[in-house]
Design a protein around this motif. Sequence first.
Motif, PDB file in Angstrom:
ATOM      1  N   ALA A 188       0.837  -1.212   0.000  1.00 45.90           N
ATOM      2  CA  ALA A 188       0.000   0.000   0.000  1.00 45.90           C
ATOM      3  C   ALA A 188       0.866   1.255   0.000  1.00 45.90           C
ATOM      4  O   ALA A 188       0.542   2.243  -0.680  1.00 45.90           O
ATOM      5  CB  ALA A 188      -0.925  -0.016   1.215  1.00 45.90           C
ATOM      6  N   ALA A 189       1.982   1.228   0.744  1.00 50.96           N
ATOM      7  CA  ALA A 189       2.896   2.376   0.736  1.00 50.96           C
ATOM      8  C   ALA A 189       3.518   2.567  -0.647  1.00 50.96           C
ATOM      9  O   ALA A 189       3.704   3.700  -1.104  1.00 50.96           O
ATOM     10  CB  ALA A 189       3.989   2.179   1.787  1.00 50.96           C
ATOM     11  N   LEU A 190       3.803   1.468  -1.334  1.00 52.43           N
ATOM     12  CA  LEU A 190       4.336   1.563  -2.694  1.00 52.43           C
ATOM     13  C   LEU A 190       3.298   2.142  -3.641  1.00 52.43           C
ATOM     14  O   LEU A 190       3.629   2.942  -4.530  1.00 52.43           O
ATOM     15  CB  LEU A 190       4.792   0.181  -3.169  1.00 52.43           C
ATOM     16  N   GLU A 191       2.050   1.765  -3.486  1.00 59.09           N
ATOM     17  CA  GLU A 191       0.990   2.335  -4.322  1.00 59.09           C
ATOM     18  C   GLU A 191       0.895   3.846  -4.142  1.00 59.09           C
ATOM     19  O   GLU A 191       0.757   4.588  -5.123  1.00 59.09           O
ATOM     20  CB  GLU A 191      -0.348   1.676  -3.975  1.00 59.09           C
ATOM     21  N   ALA A 203       4.528   9.602  -8.331  1.00 62.52           N
ATOM     22  CA  ALA A 203       5.829   9.568  -9.003  1.00 62.52           C
ATOM     23  C   ALA A 203       5.674   9.973 -10.469  1.00 62.52           C
ATOM     24  O   ALA A 203       4.921   9.341 -11.215  1.00 62.52           O
ATOM     25  CB  ALA A 203       6.438   8.170  -8.900  1.00 62.52           C
ATOM     26  N   LYS A 204       6.372  11.000 -10.871  1.00 64.73           N
ATOM     27  CA  LYS A 204       6.352  11.472 -12.244  1.00 64.73           C
ATOM     28  C   LYS A 204       7.781  11.523 -12.781  1.00 64.73           C
ATOM     29  O   LYS A 204       8.744  11.521 -12.034  1.00 64.73           O
ATOM     30  CB  LYS A 204       5.714  12.860 -12.339  1.00 64.73           C
ATOM     31  N   GLY A 205       7.869  11.596 -14.110  1.00 68.12           N
ATOM     32  CA  GLY A 205       9.179  11.691 -14.727  1.00 68.12           C
ATOM     33  C   GLY A 205       9.522  10.459 -15.513  1.00 68.12           C
ATOM     34  O   GLY A 205       8.681   9.586 -15.786  1.00 68.12           O
ATOM     35  N   SER A 206      10.797  10.364 -15.882  1.00 64.19           N
ATOM     36  CA  SER A 206      11.273   9.232 -16.669  1.00 64.19           C
ATOM     37  C   SER A 206      11.264   7.966 -15.827  1.00 64.19           C
ATOM     38  O   SER A 206      11.174   8.025 -14.592  1.00 64.19           O
ATOM     39  CB  SER A 206      12.693   9.504 -17.170  1.00 64.19           C
ATOM     40  N   PRO A 207      11.351   6.783 -16.473  1.00 62.68           N
ATOM     41  CA  PRO A 207      11.373   5.540 -15.689  1.00 62.68           C
ATOM     42  C   PRO A 207      12.479   5.497 -14.637  1.00 62.68           C
ATOM     43  O   PRO A 207      12.259   5.003 -13.536  1.00 62.68           O
ATOM     44  CB  PRO A 207      11.560   4.458 -16.767  1.00 62.68           C
ATOM     45  N   GLN A 208      13.674   6.008 -14.955  1.00 63.59           N
ATOM     46  CA  GLN A 208      14.755   5.999 -13.977  1.00 63.59           C
ATOM     47  C   GLN A 208      14.449   6.914 -12.806  1.00 63.59           C
ATOM     48  O   GLN A 208      14.746   6.597 -11.644  1.00 63.59           O
ATOM     49  CB  GLN A 208      16.071   6.401 -14.640  1.00 63.59           C
ATOM     50  N   VAL A 209      13.839   8.054 -13.077  1.00 68.01           N
ATOM     51  CA  VAL A 209      13.445   8.969 -12.000  1.00 68.01           C
ATOM     52  C   VAL A 209      12.409   8.300 -11.101  1.00 68.01           C
ATOM     53  O   VAL A 209      12.468   8.403  -9.869  1.00 68.01           O
ATOM     54  CB  VAL A 209      12.908  10.289 -12.588  1.00 68.01           C
ATOM     55  N   VAL A 210      11.444   7.616 -11.709  1.00 68.25           N
ATOM     56  CA  VAL A 210      10.431   6.911 -10.921  1.00 68.25           C
ATOM     57  C   VAL A 210      11.077   5.826 -10.072  1.00 68.25           C
ATOM     58  O   VAL A 210      10.736   5.640  -8.890  1.00 68.25           O
ATOM     59  CB  VAL A 210       9.353   6.317 -11.848  1.00 68.25           C
ATOM     60  N   CYS A 211      12.033   5.086 -10.647  1.00 70.18           N
ATOM     61  CA  CYS A 211      12.756   4.047  -9.896  1.00 70.18           C
ATOM     62  C   CYS A 211      13.401   4.630  -8.643  1.00 70.18           C
ATOM     63  O   CYS A 211      13.232   4.118  -7.534  1.00 70.18           O
ATOM     64  CB  CYS A 211      13.841   3.427 -10.787  1.00 70.18           C
ATOM     65  N   ASP A 212      14.157   5.699  -8.836  1.00 66.77           N
ATOM     66  CA  ASP A 212      14.877   6.307  -7.718  1.00 66.77           C
ATOM     67  C   ASP A 212      13.910   6.843  -6.664  1.00 66.77           C
ATOM     68  O   ASP A 212      14.167   6.732  -5.460  1.00 66.77           O
ATOM     69  CB  ASP A 212      15.777   7.432  -8.227  1.00 66.77           C
ATOM     70  N   ARG A 213      12.806   7.405  -7.116  1.00 68.85           N
ATOM     71  CA  ARG A 213      11.852   7.960  -6.161  1.00 68.85           C
ATOM     72  C   ARG A 213      11.193   6.851  -5.335  1.00 68.85           C
ATOM     73  O   ARG A 213      10.975   7.015  -4.133  1.00 68.85           O
ATOM     74  CB  ARG A 213      10.791   8.771  -6.888  1.00 68.85           C
ATOM     75  N   LEU A 214      10.870   5.754  -5.964  1.00 70.51           N
ATOM     76  CA  LEU A 214      10.268   4.647  -5.219  1.00 70.51           C
ATOM     77  C   LEU A 214      11.243   4.081  -4.190  1.00 70.51           C
ATOM     78  O   LEU A 214      10.856   3.748  -3.065  1.00 70.51           O
ATOM     79  CB  LEU A 214       9.820   3.544  -6.184  1.00 70.51           C
TER      80      LEU A 214
END
Length: 618
Positions: A441-444, A450-461
Motif C-alpha cells: 500500500a505504501a508503494l501504491e 511519481a512522475k518523470g522518466s522511468p529511472q526517475v520513478v525508480c529512484d523515487r520509489l
Amino acid sequence: MNFTRWSARLPGTQRRAAARDDRSSVPSARAEYAQPETGPRPPDGDPGGDPRGGTDHDPLDDSRGAAPRPDGPALEDLSARDILGRLPALVALVYGPDHRIAYVNDAYAAAFGPRPAGATAAEAMPELDELSLLPLMDQVLRSGTPRTVKSRKARSGNSYTVTCTPVHRDRDDESEADDGNPPNKNNKNDKDDRGDKNDKGSKNEKSNKGSRGSRNSRGRGGESGVLVYAADVTDHAEAAERLRASERRHRETAVTLQRSLLPQELEQPDDLRIAATYQPGGTDAAVGGDWYDVITLGAGRTALVIGDVMGRGVRAAAVMGQLRTAVRAYARLDLPPHEVLQLLDGLAAEIDASQIATCAYAVHDPNEGRLVYASAGHLPILVCHEDGTVHRAEDPTGPPLGTGGWIHTSGTIALPPGSTAVLYTDGLVERRSEDIDEGVAALERALSGAKGSPQVVCDRLIRSLGVTAEHDDDVAVLVVQHPARTGASAELFHNASLDLLGGIEAAPRARAFATGVLTSWRFPVELCDLGVLAAGELVANSLKHGTPPMRLGLRRTDRRLIIEVTDGDDHLPRRRRADPADEAGRGISIVATIASSWGSRRTPGGGKAVWCEFALPH
C-alpha cells in the motif's frame, strides 16, 4: 572489589572458592573459620591436620582432598596491591576530577611504561587519550556508573576491552592513599582500628562522616576516582577482523556474480520506456537472488520478468542465473506466460530442490494495450494510470517455482498510453515491523505521485520506501512506461489491417493493400517493394496451410516495419530447404532472407501469427 574469582589465576596462592550464598560474606566466613576447635589438635607434621587448628577441611577451599600448597599465601593474606599487581590485565587507579594517578600495576607498566604517581592522566597517560577513554572516565566519575568499551585499538597495535569503574577512598584509607597505594580493605589492623572507632559512639561516627564529607570536597582522603581495567583482546580482535574480511570478500564475490548475471543493458522496445534498479542488501546482509529482465519477442511484443530466489549468497545468485537464462530460452518460444512458468517450475526443481523462487512473467502487446501475465508466488504488478490511479494485478497467482504440482494460469491488466507499470521484489516493501500488505500500500501511494522518466520513478520509489545502503535485503525494481505520444512523435507510429476474405483472390488484394499503406507512410521505394513481397509470401502461406479467419496487419514504429498475418490454424510454420524441383516451400525462406527477423507464435484463440520485421533506415 571482589577478587576471590581471581584466586585460581594468581601464582603462589591456594585456590579458594567463594562457597557462600547471597546472605553470607567473606569476613563472616573467615570469622567462623578462625574459631578454635574443641577437639585435640593433631601433632605437628600430621598430614591430616590443619596448620591453623582443626581436623576438618577448609570451608573456603573448593579442592576437597587435595593437599594445599604449603609455599603460597592464602588469598586473605594478600593486599589489594598484591592482587592487582599479579593480575594479567592492565589496571590503573586515578582519583579526582583531573584523574591524578594513584597506582598502575605491573601489567600496565609493561604495556605502556611506568607512570608517576600524582601526575594527571591527560599529561602522563597518553594511551588513555589514544583509546578515547578520558571523556568516558569523566562520565563515570560524574555518574558513578561503570562503563565498558570493547576492542579499542592503541597505537602499539594491541586492542583492549576497557572497563572504567567508579571507586571512593574513605578517610580510613588515608595512610595507604598518601603513599600512592590502593586501599587494603583486607588488612586486619585496619579492621581493628575501625572497630575501635565504632566503639567510641555515634558522636565520633558523625564526626568521622563530617570529616569524610569535607575531604570529598577538599582533599585526597575522601575523593572519588576511577579504576581502569583493560583486558588485552588483540588476538580476538585480529580473528574478528579476519572473519570480517573473509565475509567482505565472500559478499563482494556474490555481488559481482549477481550483477554479472543481471542484464548489463536493458533492451528498449519501440513502444515502451524501461528502467531497472538492483540494490544489494547492506554489509550485514548476504546477497540474495533477485533478478529482472526485458526480452523483445518480435512483432513489437515485449516480455517483462521479475524474480527472487529464496536464499542468500553465491548459491542463490547461481540459481538465479540459471533461472534467468532458462526464462530467456523459453521466451524465445513465444509461449503464453503461464506456459513459460510451467516449464520454469519443472526446471527449478531440477536445479536445486532445496531452493524455491518467486517469479512474475508478463507480455506487452502494443496492439492490445495491456499486460498478459502469470505469477508464481510473486508480489502483484502495479499499474499507475495517467490520472494517478493505481491498479493492482489480482489473481491468478500460483505457488513459487520449484514446488511442482500446480497448473499456472494467465491474467491481464490494462496498460494504456500514459500509464506506468512497476514490477518489484519483496525487499522493496517487506519490513519486519509491519505486514507486507502495508508495504505494498505504501508503494501504491508512492507510485501515485511519481512522475518523470522511468529511472526517475525508480529512484523515487527506492527513496520513498526507505531503502538505504544499509537495507537488510536486496531490492530489484523494474519500471515500465507506455508513453502517450502526440504531435510529430505520434506520426511515427501507425497501424493498418485488412481481413482476408475469400479464396486465392485474397492474395492480390493483400499486395495492393500493402503497397498503398507503405507508400502513404513514405517509405523508400526499395523498402516498399520488400514489404510488399514479404506480405504476399506470408499471405500465400496462410491461404495454403491455414484456416479462416485470416488477417494482415501492418505496423510502423520509429525504428521498424512489422508485417504480421494471423489465421485459425495452430500449426506453426518452419523454415526448410526446398529442392530445385519443388514448386512450393520457399515462402518462409524468402521472408527470412529479406527481413531483419521473423517468427511465429500461437494465439490465445487457438490460431497462430506469423510475422517479420524490417529495420528502418536512419
